[in-house]
Design a protein around this motif. Structure first.
Motif, PDB file in Angstrom:
ATOM      1  N   ASN A 148       9.092  10.957   7.148  1.00  0.00           N
ATOM      2  CA  ASN A 148       9.356  12.385   7.034  1.00  0.00           C
ATOM      3  C   ASN A 148      10.375  12.652   5.936  1.00  0.00           C
ATOM      4  O   ASN A 148      11.119  13.630   6.002  1.00  0.00           O
ATOM      5  N   LEU A 149      10.434  11.795   4.939  1.00  0.00           N
ATOM      6  CA  LEU A 149      11.415  11.865   3.862  1.00  0.00           C
ATOM      7  C   LEU A 149      10.701  11.740   2.533  1.00  0.00           C
ATOM      8  O   LEU A 149       9.723  10.992   2.420  1.00  0.00           O
ATOM      9  N   ILE A 150      11.180  12.446   1.511  1.00  0.00           N
ATOM     10  CA  ILE A 150      10.565  12.338   0.194  1.00  0.00           C
ATOM     11  C   ILE A 150      11.270  11.239  -0.604  1.00  0.00           C
ATOM     12  O   ILE A 150      12.408  10.868  -0.322  1.00  0.00           O
TER      13      ILE A 150
ATOM     14  N   LYS B 178       0.826  -1.212   0.000  1.00  0.00           N
ATOM     15  CA  LYS B 178       0.000   0.000   0.000  1.00  0.00           C
ATOM     16  C   LYS B 178       0.864   1.268   0.000  1.00  0.00           C
ATOM     17  O   LYS B 178       0.692   2.152   0.839  1.00  0.00           O
ATOM     18  N   LEU B 179       1.787   1.359  -0.947  1.00  0.00           N
ATOM     19  CA  LEU B 179       2.680   2.512  -1.040  1.00  0.00           C
ATOM     20  C   LEU B 179       1.946   3.704  -1.649  1.00  0.00           C
ATOM     21  O   LEU B 179       1.403   3.605  -2.752  1.00  0.00           O
ATOM     22  N   VAL B 180       1.917   4.819  -0.948  1.00  0.00           N
ATOM     23  CA  VAL B 180       1.377   6.081  -1.451  1.00  0.00           C
ATOM     24  C   VAL B 180       2.322   7.191  -1.019  1.00  0.00           C
ATOM     25  O   VAL B 180       2.353   7.570   0.152  1.00  0.00           O
ATOM     26  N   ASN B 181       3.118   7.696  -1.984  1.00  0.00           N
ATOM     27  CA  ASN B 181       4.140   8.697  -1.686  1.00  0.00           C
ATOM     28  C   ASN B 181       5.057   8.204  -0.570  1.00  0.00           C
ATOM     29  O   ASN B 181       5.746   7.216  -0.728  1.00  0.00           O
ATOM     30  N   ASN B 182       5.023   8.865   0.598  1.00  0.00           N
ATOM     31  CA  ASN B 182       5.916   8.479   1.696  1.00  0.00           C
ATOM     32  C   ASN B 182       5.207   7.636   2.760  1.00  0.00           C
ATOM     33  O   ASN B 182       5.722   7.454   3.858  1.00  0.00           O
ATOM     34  N   LYS B 183       4.044   7.110   2.434  1.00  0.00           N
ATOM     35  CA  LYS B 183       3.276   6.305   3.387  1.00  0.00           C
ATOM     36  C   LYS B 183       3.190   4.869   2.869  1.00  0.00           C
ATOM     37  O   LYS B 183       3.007   4.632   1.668  1.00  0.00           O
ATOM     38  N   PHE B 184       3.304   3.910   3.779  1.00  0.00           N
ATOM     39  CA  PHE B 184       3.248   2.501   3.379  1.00  0.00           C
ATOM     40  C   PHE B 184       2.927   1.634   4.585  1.00  0.00           C
ATOM     41  O   PHE B 184       3.000   2.072   5.736  1.00  0.00           O
TER      42      PHE B 184
ATOM     43  N   GLU C  71       9.643   7.083  11.739  1.00  0.00           N
ATOM     44  CA  GLU C  71       8.862   8.298  11.510  1.00  0.00           C
ATOM     45  C   GLU C  71       9.541   9.556  12.049  1.00  0.00           C
ATOM     46  O   GLU C  71       9.188  10.669  11.622  1.00  0.00           O
ATOM     47  N   VAL C  72      10.508   9.425  12.961  1.00  0.00           N
ATOM     48  CA  VAL C  72      11.205  10.617  13.465  1.00  0.00           C
ATOM     49  C   VAL C  72      12.447  10.939  12.634  1.00  0.00           C
ATOM     50  O   VAL C  72      13.083  11.975  12.837  1.00  0.00           O
ATOM     51  N   THR C  73      12.793  10.093  11.683  1.00  0.00           N
ATOM     52  CA  THR C  73      13.982  10.320  10.871  1.00  0.00           C
ATOM     53  C   THR C  73      13.725  11.407   9.834  1.00  0.00           C
ATOM     54  O   THR C  73      12.752  11.349   9.084  1.00  0.00           O
ATOM     55  N   LYS C  74      14.623  12.380   9.806  1.00  0.00           N
ATOM     56  CA  LYS C  74      14.517  13.481   8.849  1.00  0.00           C
ATOM     57  C   LYS C  74      15.699  13.453   7.883  1.00  0.00           C
ATOM     58  O   LYS C  74      16.702  12.796   8.141  1.00  0.00           O
ATOM     59  N   ALA C  75      15.558  14.176   6.797  1.00  0.00           N
ATOM     60  CA  ALA C  75      16.603  14.194   5.773  1.00  0.00           C
ATOM     61  C   ALA C  75      17.882  14.813   6.310  1.00  0.00           C
ATOM     62  O   ALA C  75      17.839  15.823   7.031  1.00  0.00           O
ATOM     63  N   GLU C  76      19.019  14.210   5.985  1.00  0.00           N
ATOM     64  CA  GLU C  76      20.302  14.822   6.296  1.00  0.00           C
ATOM     65  C   GLU C  76      20.557  15.965   5.321  1.00  0.00           C
ATOM     66  O   GLU C  76      20.017  16.000   4.218  1.00  0.00           O
ATOM     67  N   HIS C  77      21.414  16.880   5.741  1.00  0.00           N
ATOM     68  CA  HIS C  77      21.752  18.023   4.896  1.00  0.00           C
ATOM     69  C   HIS C  77      22.273  17.541   3.536  1.00  0.00           C
ATOM     70  O   HIS C  77      23.179  16.721   3.463  1.00  0.00           O
ATOM     71  N   GLY C  78      21.653  18.035   2.475  1.00  0.00           N
ATOM     72  CA  GLY C  78      22.112  17.711   1.131  1.00  0.00           C
ATOM     73  C   GLY C  78      21.639  16.389   0.584  1.00  0.00           C
ATOM     74  O   GLY C  78      22.100  15.959  -0.481  1.00  0.00           O
ATOM     75  N   ARG C  79      20.706  15.734   1.266  1.00  0.00           N
ATOM     76  CA  ARG C  79      20.201  14.441   0.795  1.00  0.00           C
ATOM     77  C   ARG C  79      18.678  14.542   0.627  1.00  0.00           C
ATOM     78  O   ARG C  79      17.928  14.255   1.552  1.00  0.00           O
ATOM     79  N   LEU C  80      18.259  14.981  -0.535  1.00  0.00           N
ATOM     80  CA  LEU C  80      16.834  15.231  -0.816  1.00  0.00           C
ATOM     81  C   LEU C  80      16.200  16.053   0.303  1.00  0.00           C
ATOM     82  O   LEU C  80      15.097  15.773   0.763  1.00  0.00           O
TER      83      LEU C  80
END
Length: 417
Positions: free
Chosen positions: A255-257, A235-241, A287-296
């Motif tokens: 929390n990542l694209i 059930k993948l929809v964008n960043n949800k699964f 769910e608490v993981t955010k993008a590192e600087h310079g990685r999308l």
């Protein structure tokens, strides 16, 4: 952090110690304050840290490890090879702390998987993870030396650009869990072909570790992730699964694209599962993981929405970034610098990515040397390119990407101003 005495280290290194002093931490960089540390003088093709021993003393070093006698008053342990000494000290320190070690390598997704897994494990117990890009023959032992008594887990990222490097790193850390996120076309030129790349990444696996494999690769292991694997997404929809772990299932929103981050989430989840972590903690850590600087990394300014993916670039990661761009509405702009380390296939791969970029965006720009094969609208000045974007594409979503050596982050900085 390592804290011991020169006498103890001398015994480990099997060398002499005339003066016993206590020290905290091991340092190799004289540009940093040492404040009571042991200075280990490394040598390389283009440097010799023995030339900076006096500076190390000025920065607060209390003892030296060197590969030759030095003219300095600090207690000095002389060894045959300071790199081997660094490895020996780091391995000894690891054995004293005894954390569960998870080793991660792969063509793409290493850092994101590392961050996701560390976030999960930190909910269970104190966890050390590789910082930044300290994933090579110097970075891994330096990471191990930051272990503290409290750490019950150590998530160690391993990079490589030649055969034998990951095998060497694994001999240092002796991982309990080993994973290859994927084997793709990153740095393929340095390995001398795809088969060698796969062989190099596979060096992380051994009979002494619990081996986790991607179903898209040819490795065999104890647990698999991905389509048709033991742990998979539905059930993948964008960043949800939906995360499926054998008979368990739970909904996750990242929390990542980019849908590729779902694969990274599966990789981290499989490691966590192998360590007995509850599925609810896995969800929370992901769910608490955010993008590192310079990685999308999505940056919203008054003039643009910038997708900063300038940390590095190869054909697969660039394709992934172009796909992630499609989730955004409005005008889409792509700006690409060169992809390095592609060997004899470089021209063909740049041509293919250029064609895809034109299909993925309203306008496609290229910057710098080696990008003529993209056949985009070309600029040789980042400032002129920034001025052009400001004059013609305000309020657009701008994806910026290129290999690290091209420094496309400088264009991001110009647009942020």
């Amino acid at each position: 952090m390592l804290q011991t005495t020169t006498s103890t280290i001398a015994k480990i290194l099997k060398t002499d110690c005339t003066t016993n002093v206590e020290f905290k931490d091991v340092c190799t960089d004289t540009r940093k304050h040492m404040n009571g540390a042991l200075f280990l003088a490394l040598t390389g093709d283009n440097f010799d840290a023995h030339d900076y021993i006096d500076q190390a003393q000025q920065m607060g070093a209390v003892a030296i490890v060197a590969n030759k006698p030095v003219n300095n008053q600090l207690p000095t342990l002389v060894v045959d090879d300071t790199q081997i000494a660094l490895n020996t000290i780091a391995s000894w320190h690891l054995k004293n702390i005894k954390p569960i070690v998870i080793a991660i390598t792969g063509s793409n997704g290493k850092t994101t998987t590392k961050n996701m897994l560390a976030n999960i494990l930190n909910l269970q117990a104190p966890t050390l993870k590789t910082q930044g890009n300290l994933n090579n023959h110097l970075g891994v032992p330096m990471t191990l030396l930051t272990l503290e008594e409290q750490h019950q887990y150590a998530v160690i990222e391993m990079g490589a650009n030649h055969l034998g490097e990951i095998a060497h790193l694994c001999s240092l850390v002796n991982p309990n869990i080993a994973i290859v996120t994927n084997t793709l076309d990153a740095h393929i030129g340095e390995f001398g072909g795809f088969d060698n790349l796969v062989k190099a990444k596979g060096e992380i696996y051994s009979n002494n570790s619990h081996n986790i494999v991607n179903t898209q690769d040819t490795f065999t292991g104890d647990v698999s992730f991905g389509k048709g694997g033991d742990i998979f997404a539905s059930k993948l929809v964008n960043n949800k699964f939906d995360l499926n772990i054998y008979k368990q299932k739970i909904s996750v929103t990242l929390n990542l694209i980019g849908t590729h981050n779902i694969e990274n989430a599966l990789a981290a989840s499989t490691c966590a599962y192998a360590l007995g972590i509850d599925i609810n903690l896995i969800k929370q850590g992901l769910e608490v993981t955010k993008a590192e600087h310079g990685r999308l990394e999505v940056i919203n300014t008054k003039k643009f929405r910038i997708i900063d993916d300038t940390y590095n670039a190869n054909p697969h990661s660039t394709t992934t970034a172009l796909k992630a761009l499609q989730d955004f509405s409005g005008e889409k702009i792509v700006v690409l610098g060169a992809m390095r380390e592609l060997g004899n296939d470089s021209e063909e791969l740049h041509l293919k990515i250029g064609q895809l970029a034109k299909k993925s965006a309203d306008t496609f720009y290229s910057y710098g040397k080696l990008t003529q094969h993209y056949y985009g609208i070309h600029f040789d000045s980042k400032q002129q390119l920034a001025n052009h974007l400001l004059a013609n594409h305000v309020h657009a979503t701008v994806l910026i990407k290129g290999s690290r050596t091209v420094k496309m982050n400088e264009l991001v900085d110009l647009l942020k101003k």
